[in-house]
Design an enzyme around this catalytic site. Structure first.
Site, PDB file in Angstrom:
ATOM      1  N   ARG A 132       0.886  -1.171   0.000  1.00 25.19           N
ATOM      2  CA  ARG A 132       0.000   0.000   0.000  1.00 25.19           C
ATOM      3  C   ARG A 132       0.919   1.215   0.000  1.00 25.19           C
ATOM      4  NH1 ARG A 132      -4.670  -0.932   4.587  1.00 25.19           N
ATOM      5  NH2 ARG A 132      -3.268   0.509   5.637  1.00 25.19           N
ATOM      6  N   HIS A 164       3.437  -1.270   8.004  1.00 22.99           N
ATOM      7  CA  HIS A 164       2.142  -1.856   8.382  1.00 22.99           C
ATOM      8  C   HIS A 164       2.121  -3.312   7.916  1.00 22.99           C
ATOM      9  CE1 HIS A 164      -1.955  -1.683   9.742  1.00 22.99           C
ATOM     10  NE2 HIS A 164      -2.527  -1.579   8.569  1.00 22.99           N
ATOM     11  N   ARG A 220       0.276   0.382  17.279  1.00 20.73           N
ATOM     12  CA  ARG A 220      -0.836   1.173  16.748  1.00 20.73           C
ATOM     13  C   ARG A 220      -2.150   0.385  16.729  1.00 20.73           C
ATOM     14  NH1 ARG A 220       2.798   1.286  12.495  1.00 20.73           N
ATOM     15  NH2 ARG A 220       1.204   0.220  11.258  1.00 20.73           N
ATOM     16  N   TYR A 262     -39.641  -5.189   0.531  1.00 20.75           N
ATOM     17  CA  TYR A 262     -39.468  -5.129  -0.926  1.00 20.75           C
ATOM     18  C   TYR A 262     -39.188  -6.509  -1.523  1.00 20.75           C
ATOM     19  CZ  TYR A 262     -38.861  -0.023  -0.582  1.00 20.75           C
ATOM     20  OH  TYR A 262     -39.028   1.310  -0.360  1.00 20.75           O
ATOM     21  N   MET A 310     -33.854   1.256   3.187  1.00 23.18           N
ATOM     22  CA  MET A 310     -32.950   2.364   3.500  1.00 23.18           C
ATOM     23  C   MET A 310     -33.077   2.815   4.958  1.00 23.18           C
ATOM     24  SD  MET A 310     -32.498   6.058   1.629  1.00 23.18           S
ATOM     25  CE  MET A 310     -32.180   5.355   0.020  1.00 23.18           C
TER      26      MET A 310
HETATM   27  C1  LIG Z   1      -6.062   1.160  10.589  1.00 24.34           C
HETATM   28  C2  LIG Z   1      -4.616   1.080  10.847  1.00 24.34           C
HETATM   29  C3  LIG Z   1      -4.114   0.582  12.059  1.00 24.34           C
HETATM   30  C4  LIG Z   1      -4.986  -0.088  13.096  1.00 24.34           C
HETATM   31  O1  LIG Z   1      -5.283  -1.396  12.666  1.00 24.34           O
HETATM   32  P1  LIG Z   1      -6.153  -2.392  13.591  1.00 24.34           P
HETATM   33  O2  LIG Z   1      -6.135  -3.670  12.842  1.00 24.34           O
HETATM   34  O3  LIG Z   1      -7.514  -1.785  13.661  1.00 24.34           O
HETATM   35  O4  LIG Z   1      -5.491  -2.448  14.908  1.00 24.34           O
HETATM   36  C5  LIG Z   1      -2.767   0.681  12.299  1.00 24.34           C
HETATM   37  N1  LIG Z   1      -1.936   1.219  11.372  1.00 24.34           N
HETATM   38  C6  LIG Z   1      -2.387   1.659  10.168  1.00 24.34           C
HETATM   39  C7  LIG Z   1      -1.426   2.215   9.179  1.00 24.34           C
HETATM   40  C8  LIG Z   1      -3.733   1.593   9.851  1.00 24.34           C
HETATM   41  O5  LIG Z   1      -4.163   2.021   8.661  1.00 24.34           O
END
Ligand SMILES: *Cc1c(COP(=O)(O)O)cnc(C)c1O
Length: 369
Positions: A132, A164, A220, A262, A310
């Site tokens: 990414r 990540h 994170r 529906y 909706m």
């Molecule tokens: C969303 C995200 C996270 C958190 O991920 P979780 O699986 O919800 O803990 C951490 N780092 C990055 C770069 C993200 O985009």
């Protein structure tokens, strides 16, 4: 008191989840509050997570970071997803840390720093295998050189190296070990380029829960903060923070053979009671939950009858005693779980909570508000 619909957010759960996650690591905790705190509310979630021991906040966009600062949240904050031309000078002036993956981004942040009159605090991102954001390993040395030069010129302070994980929810995936090796080499290269890099971060919630070797100086977690587990079938003691519920808008008795909603994809097979719940795909209830989504009314479990519309859907409650004004819980402690909804609709719990739309009022309980 429940009005018509609400997403009830337990801020004490967010605080307790953050504290639990923090207890699992010696690294600092960056609570990820992007996408309106996974639907739980950006600012209240951020404050609750900070109360639980997070020392950093993570967001995707500059706009999310700006909203935190406007609310008076001053904790260190990293924003990591931006296109060119954003208000980087504003972000730097607001003391928001920024991610850079390319030479162009380093240049743009340096220029913005000159406008802001102070250096940009930069976290350099290496693509260790998610494909990414982040610099490819072969581009990393050039990115380090450019960042070191920006730092020497007083335009940037390189405070972090980060990446990540792609497969952290599958702890024995080979990709985890591969990404870790690339990350360690990238940190080493940064040090060799004369960058000190106090913050090194790789782990999301599954990395934090299952892979201590990915913790480095900062983790994170996002989904875990909200009490949901990224690992199917294991809760780790996390407490789901969101309840989605509504009051029954109307009940009616109908004969056998009555088509419902529906397309008449559901037809009653006996005389029965139908209950109308005023939540639909405009509120974030997946239409894919038609005839599948679980609901609890007065503690009894039912399944949505026919199509989710909706604004509303119908539940066939049989001969159960259900009245207008009773509470229908889609997910939460008194009903099915977000995981049940994810399983029923073929998605992940992340999407179930994050997609609850702004039309549903958030109500907060707990927290030191
Ligand atoms: C969303 C995200 C996270 C958190 O991920 P979780 O699986 O919800 O803990 C951490 N780092 C990055 C770069 C993200 O985009």
């Amino acid at each position: 008191m429940l009005d018509q619909t609400e997403a009830l957010i337990d801020l004490d759960a967010i605080g307790a989840n953050t504290a639990l996650l923090a207890s699992m690591t010696s690294a600092e905790v960056m609570a990820v509050v992007k996408a309106d705190g996974y639907g739980h509310g950006l600012v209240p979630s951020a404050r609750a997570a900070l109360g639980g021991g997070a020392t950093w906040l993570g967001v995707a966009t500059l706009d999310e970071a700006r909203r935190l600062r406007e609310a008076g949240v001053t904790a260190p904050t990293l924003a990591w997803l931006h296109t060119s031309g954003q208000d980087f000078a504003g972000a730097i002036a607001a003391d928001v840390d920024l991610s850079a993956s390319t030479l162009g981004q380093v240049a743009e942040l340096s220029a913005a720093a000159q406008h802001a009159g102070r250096p940009a605090r930069v976290h350099l991102k290496i693509d260790t295998g998610l494909s990414r954001n982040g610099a490819r390993p072969e581009e990393w040395p050039m990115l380090l050189d450019a960042a070191a030069k920006a730092q020497a010129d007083g335009h940037a302070e390189v405070v972090g190296v980060w990446s990540h994980l792609a497969c952290a929810d599958v702890p024995d995936a080979q990709a985890n070990a591969d990404q870790l090796a690339v990350f360690v080499a990238a940190v080493e290269a940064a040090e060799n380029a004369g960058l000190e890099v106090p913050h090194r971060h790789l782990a999301n919630t599954p990395g934090l829960l299952a892979a201590p070797e990915t913790h480095f100086t900062l983790v994170r977690p996002g989904i875990g903060v909200y009490g949901l587990s990224p690992m199917p079938g294991e809760t780790y003691g996390l407490i789901p923070a969101m309840t989605l519920r509504a009051r029954v808008a109307l009940v009616k008795r109908v004969p056998a053979g009555t088509g419902v909603s529906y397309g008449h994809t559901y037809t009653t097979d006996r005389e029965t009671t139908l209950a109308l719940v005023p939540l639909g795909y405009g509120d974030g209830v997946p239409r894919a939950a038609s005839s599948i989504g679980p609901v609890a009314i007065n503690g009894e479990r039912f399944t949505i009858a026919g199509r989710v519309c909706m604004d509303q859907f119908v539940v066939d409650v049989g001969d159960h005693d259900v009245a207008e004004g009773d509470t229908a819980v889609l997910f939460g402690p008194d009903g099915p779980s977000a995981d049940d909804w994810a399983t029923a609709t073929g998605t992940i719990n992340y999407e179930i909570v994050t997609r609850v739309s702004p039309r549903v009022p958030r109500r907060y309980i707990g927290g030191a508000l």
